[in-house]
Design a protein around this motif. Sequence first.
Motif, PDB file in Angstrom:
ATOM      1  N   ASP A   1       0.827  -1.214   0.000  1.00  0.00           N
ATOM      2  CA  ASP A   1       0.000   0.000   0.000  1.00  0.00           C
ATOM      3  C   ASP A   1       0.858   1.261   0.000  1.00  0.00           C
ATOM      4  O   ASP A   1       2.015   1.242   0.413  1.00  0.00           O
ATOM      5  CB  ASP A   1      -0.930   0.021   1.228  1.00  0.00           C
ATOM      6  CG  ASP A   1      -0.152   0.016   2.532  1.00  0.00           C
ATOM      7  OD1 ASP A   1       0.864  -0.701   2.606  1.00  0.00           O
ATOM      8  OD2 ASP A   1      -0.547   0.728   3.470  1.00  0.00           O
ATOM      9  N   GLU A   2       0.254   2.344  -0.461  1.00  0.00           N
ATOM     10  CA  GLU A   2       0.768   3.699  -0.291  1.00  0.00           C
ATOM     11  C   GLU A   2       2.262   3.822  -0.603  1.00  0.00           C
ATOM     12  O   GLU A   2       3.046   4.283   0.214  1.00  0.00           O
ATOM     13  CB  GLU A   2       0.499   4.171   1.145  1.00  0.00           C
ATOM     14  CG  GLU A   2      -0.989   4.177   1.473  1.00  0.00           C
ATOM     15  CD  GLU A   2      -1.290   4.626   2.901  1.00  0.00           C
ATOM     16  OE1 GLU A   2      -2.309   5.285   3.093  1.00  0.00           O
ATOM     17  OE2 GLU A   2      -0.514   4.287   3.828  1.00  0.00           O
TER      18      GLU A   2
ATOM     19  N   TRP B   1      -2.370  -5.336   0.058  1.00  0.00           N
ATOM     20  CA  TRP B   1      -3.442  -4.339   0.146  1.00  0.00           C
ATOM     21  C   TRP B   1      -3.977  -3.990  -1.242  1.00  0.00           C
ATOM     22  O   TRP B   1      -3.364  -4.357  -2.253  1.00  0.00           O
ATOM     23  CB  TRP B   1      -2.914  -3.069   0.828  1.00  0.00           C
ATOM     24  CG  TRP B   1      -2.477  -3.232   2.252  1.00  0.00           C
ATOM     25  CD1 TRP B   1      -1.189  -3.157   2.709  1.00  0.00           C
ATOM     26  CD2 TRP B   1      -3.301  -3.463   3.404  1.00  0.00           C
ATOM     27  NE1 TRP B   1      -1.170  -3.327   4.075  1.00  0.00           N
ATOM     28  CE2 TRP B   1      -2.445  -3.516   4.529  1.00  0.00           C
ATOM     29  CE3 TRP B   1      -4.666  -3.640   3.607  1.00  0.00           C
ATOM     30  CZ2 TRP B   1      -2.921  -3.727   5.833  1.00  0.00           C
ATOM     31  CZ3 TRP B   1      -5.134  -3.859   4.894  1.00  0.00           C
ATOM     32  CH2 TRP B   1      -4.269  -3.900   5.985  1.00  0.00           C
TER      33      TRP B   1
ATOM     34  N   TRP C   1      -8.950  -2.413   1.307  1.00  0.00           N
ATOM     35  CA  TRP C   1      -9.066  -1.430   2.396  1.00  0.00           C
ATOM     36  C   TRP C   1      -9.602  -0.089   1.938  1.00  0.00           C
ATOM     37  O   TRP C   1     -10.243   0.607   2.708  1.00  0.00           O
ATOM     38  CB  TRP C   1      -7.725  -1.266   3.125  1.00  0.00           C
ATOM     39  CG  TRP C   1      -6.687  -0.436   2.423  1.00  0.00           C
ATOM     40  CD1 TRP C   1      -5.806  -0.868   1.477  1.00  0.00           C
ATOM     41  CD2 TRP C   1      -6.409   0.961   2.617  1.00  0.00           C
ATOM     42  NE1 TRP C   1      -5.003   0.172   1.071  1.00  0.00           N
ATOM     43  CE2 TRP C   1      -5.344   1.315   1.748  1.00  0.00           C
ATOM     44  CE3 TRP C   1      -6.957   1.950   3.447  1.00  0.00           C
ATOM     45  CZ2 TRP C   1      -4.815   2.605   1.680  1.00  0.00           C
ATOM     46  CZ3 TRP C   1      -6.424   3.235   3.370  1.00  0.00           C
ATOM     47  CH2 TRP C   1      -5.379   3.555   2.501  1.00  0.00           C
TER      48      TRP C   1
ATOM     49  N   TYR D   1     -12.380   0.090   9.987  1.00  0.00           N
ATOM     50  CA  TYR D   1     -11.191   0.727  10.537  1.00  0.00           C
ATOM     51  C   TYR D   1     -11.473   1.162  11.974  1.00  0.00           C
ATOM     52  O   TYR D   1     -12.111   2.180  12.220  1.00  0.00           O
ATOM     53  CB  TYR D   1     -10.730   1.889   9.633  1.00  0.00           C
ATOM     54  CG  TYR D   1      -9.686   1.421   8.635  1.00  0.00           C
ATOM     55  CD1 TYR D   1      -9.857   0.212   7.963  1.00  0.00           C
ATOM     56  CD2 TYR D   1      -8.528   2.146   8.385  1.00  0.00           C
ATOM     57  CE1 TYR D   1      -8.901  -0.249   7.064  1.00  0.00           C
ATOM     58  CE2 TYR D   1      -7.565   1.689   7.484  1.00  0.00           C
ATOM     59  CZ  TYR D   1      -7.760   0.492   6.831  1.00  0.00           C
ATOM     60  OH  TYR D   1      -6.813   0.034   5.956  1.00  0.00           O
TER      61      TYR D   1
ATOM     62  N   TRP E   1      -4.852   0.630  13.183  1.00  0.00           N
ATOM     63  CA  TRP E   1      -3.572   1.347  13.056  1.00  0.00           C
ATOM     64  C   TRP E   1      -3.386   2.180  14.312  1.00  0.00           C
ATOM     65  O   TRP E   1      -4.348   2.762  14.836  1.00  0.00           O
ATOM     66  CB  TRP E   1      -3.592   2.238  11.814  1.00  0.00           C
ATOM     67  CG  TRP E   1      -3.833   1.450  10.570  1.00  0.00           C
ATOM     68  CD1 TRP E   1      -5.014   1.308   9.904  1.00  0.00           C
ATOM     69  CD2 TRP E   1      -2.876   0.655   9.858  1.00  0.00           C
ATOM     70  NE1 TRP E   1      -4.847   0.482   8.815  1.00  0.00           N
ATOM     71  CE2 TRP E   1      -3.548   0.069   8.764  1.00  0.00           C
ATOM     72  CE3 TRP E   1      -1.512   0.381  10.041  1.00  0.00           C
ATOM     73  CZ2 TRP E   1      -2.887  -0.773   7.847  1.00  0.00           C
ATOM     74  CZ3 TRP E   1      -0.877  -0.455   9.132  1.00  0.00           C
ATOM     75  CH2 TRP E   1      -1.560  -1.023   8.055  1.00  0.00           C
TER      76      TRP E   1
HETATM   77  C1  ACM Z   1      -3.693   1.020   4.863  1.00  0.00           C
HETATM   78  O1  ACM Z   1      -4.572   1.418   5.649  1.00  0.00           O
HETATM   79  N1  ACM Z   1      -2.749   1.826   4.418  1.00  0.00           N
HETATM   80  C2  ACM Z   1      -3.671  -0.349   4.377  1.00  0.00           C
END
Ligand code: ACM
Length: 691
Positions: free
Chosen positions: A249-250, A305, A322, A347, A398
């Motif tokens: 991801d990202e 992801w 996600w 989340y 997270w």
């Molecule tokens: C994510 O929340 N960056 C997978």
Amino acid sequence: GYDLTVADEGDIRLNLDPQLDMNSEGYRLEVGKNGVEVTSKTPQGLFYGMQSFMQLLPAEIESSEKVDGIEWSVPYVNITDEPRFAYRGIHFDPCRHFMTVDEVKKQLDVMAMYKINRMHWHLTEDQGWRIEIKKYPKLTEIGGKRMEGEGYEYGGYYTQEEVKDIVAYAAERFITVVPEIEMPGHEMAAIAAYPELSCKGEQGVVRSIWGIEDIVLCPGKESTFEFFENVLKEVMELFPSEYIHIGGDECPKVRWKSCPKCQARIKALGLKSDAKHTKEERLQSYMIAEATKCLNEKGKQIIGWTEILEGGLVPGATLMSWIGESGGIEAARQHHDVIMTPNTYMYFDYYQSKQVEDEPLAIGGYLPIEKTYNYEPMPKELTKEEQQYIKGVQANLWTEYIPSFSQVQYMILPRMGALAEVQWSDPSRKDYKDFLTRIPRLTAIYDCYDWTYATHVFDVNVDIKADTVKHVLSVQLSTMANDPIYYTLDGQDPTEESAKYTGPFTIDKDAILKTMAVHPSRTSKISIDTIRFNKATLKPVKLLQPNQESFSPDGPVVLVDGRRGNHSFDTGAWVAVAGNDLEAVIDMQGETTLSSATIHVYVRKDAWLFDAKKFSVAVSCDGKNYKEVASQDYPAMQPSDGDTIAEHKLSFQPCKAAYVKIKVASEKRMPEWHLNAGLTPYLLVDEIILN
Ligand code: ACM
Ligand code: ZN
């Protein structure tokens, strides 16, 4: 606290029956004249049957000490039960904030009670590398720590022995630990330890702020591939899980675009940009394919992801969806397995309450337990055949804003109960009202274990609807268990002496509504809703251009309901547009003198919320011919702009208006400096204030 012996014959019998007609995690639980009988095909099913049996006993059974004066009885029941999904996960991030081995075990205890069978353990990040790798000791020596503020070092990691201990503890509870070793982004801790892993090879430090780092692994260098293959080899030895999560991801691609080695690799591989994917995205796909090869050799599968769709999915990859559900839908259509973990429902780092002022600081969002409970993981857009690829459901936690394990528990309990029903129960068996009746029992169990939990389910639900025909706000109050509710309208904190709620009422002037409910087990938190009238309040309003309806389910009327939004962007108070402007006409219902217009815009770049480009006001006597009375342009946003709720006020010569047209121009594309450059941002406005 009891000293019990296991007998050959007893009143609680556990039977393994390979012929049982249900899936391997299912069980039958019978309690009757002849005692307690749990039957399953597998020890795992017996374990789940016992969890259900324990939850039928008085909550105090869960206490670690012997409790006197309790009658150890359960009702006669005959339960046949099996899970809907085979993959039932929760994700845990000890990278942003470290959690000890004991805390991880506590997390596993909670999961076991909820029959959750996967712990997705996020072990590497920009802000810390948390797993010992023997071949690369600096990953934890250097990458395991970061500097926070004035010389304050923050860190922690798990030794391989500790990892084995946790994996074994989980296995005793029929939980598989799925490790996540991120690549190619979120990699700054590793790069701080071994700078040669990045494109430029410059010495950096473990990131001490949240967000997304531009410096990522360099796939132009052969040594990068050697590195992550060596890491994965050690990881595979430690985790019996069939799946290894590789993140994906990202990952910003800016460094790759200007790296001669990366560009040479792109050329050598013949990767080309097309309408769907850039050549750099295809390079990411290539890296993931190499990692997949390495995992497949040892019989393992990869999970990644949503962004592993960029550049094309690698054969055999499982996708964790996600960014909403769309990535999962796309992957299922391509016949790839999918775990649904949409940020919109799953989340648990999002706020649980609209009243964020009373909450520990969170990352944003608004995810009440009811929304999680009512999530249906099978997308209607998919055919029956495609739906088979939806293998499970997971919630993510997270920890950027979660510094302690007790706050972890506050964020996940009781939402984890809602998650467990989404994962386990057939939709036909789900009923939110019925779920709520079971909450006090769950919190009694949490109390026995001393687990921290959130109590929002005990609070008053305040439902305020704006009525532009009758020019009032209609207020309806309710609670989980029809508890007595007390309220005030003058800002005083309510007590049991305050007005008792007997039914819906209306508000037609400035007020501060505070409410409170009394449940047998506790008094609720006090809710606060502030209502401030201006000349636009409760006047008919309509939008001339489309809005993003999911942000404000009550419609554009929330622009004139006298109520402001807050730092949670999806409470329903913010009206959003994307790709067009916010253009509203307010019918003042008769000529009204005006000299100012004010709006507030929620600005938060990482959440794609951009400030207004222009704000203008026009007035009309007949609703047809408008004359602009004020207008202002605003500069484009810069990378250095902070997050804020920006106020934009236009003052003008007093004028008479029967109709007012407000136009707020939005940014249409995110600029080059943004991680998601080129995509469409949102413009959020909560209230139009005319005076
Ligand atoms: C994510 O929340 N960056 C997978
Ligand atoms: Zn490079």
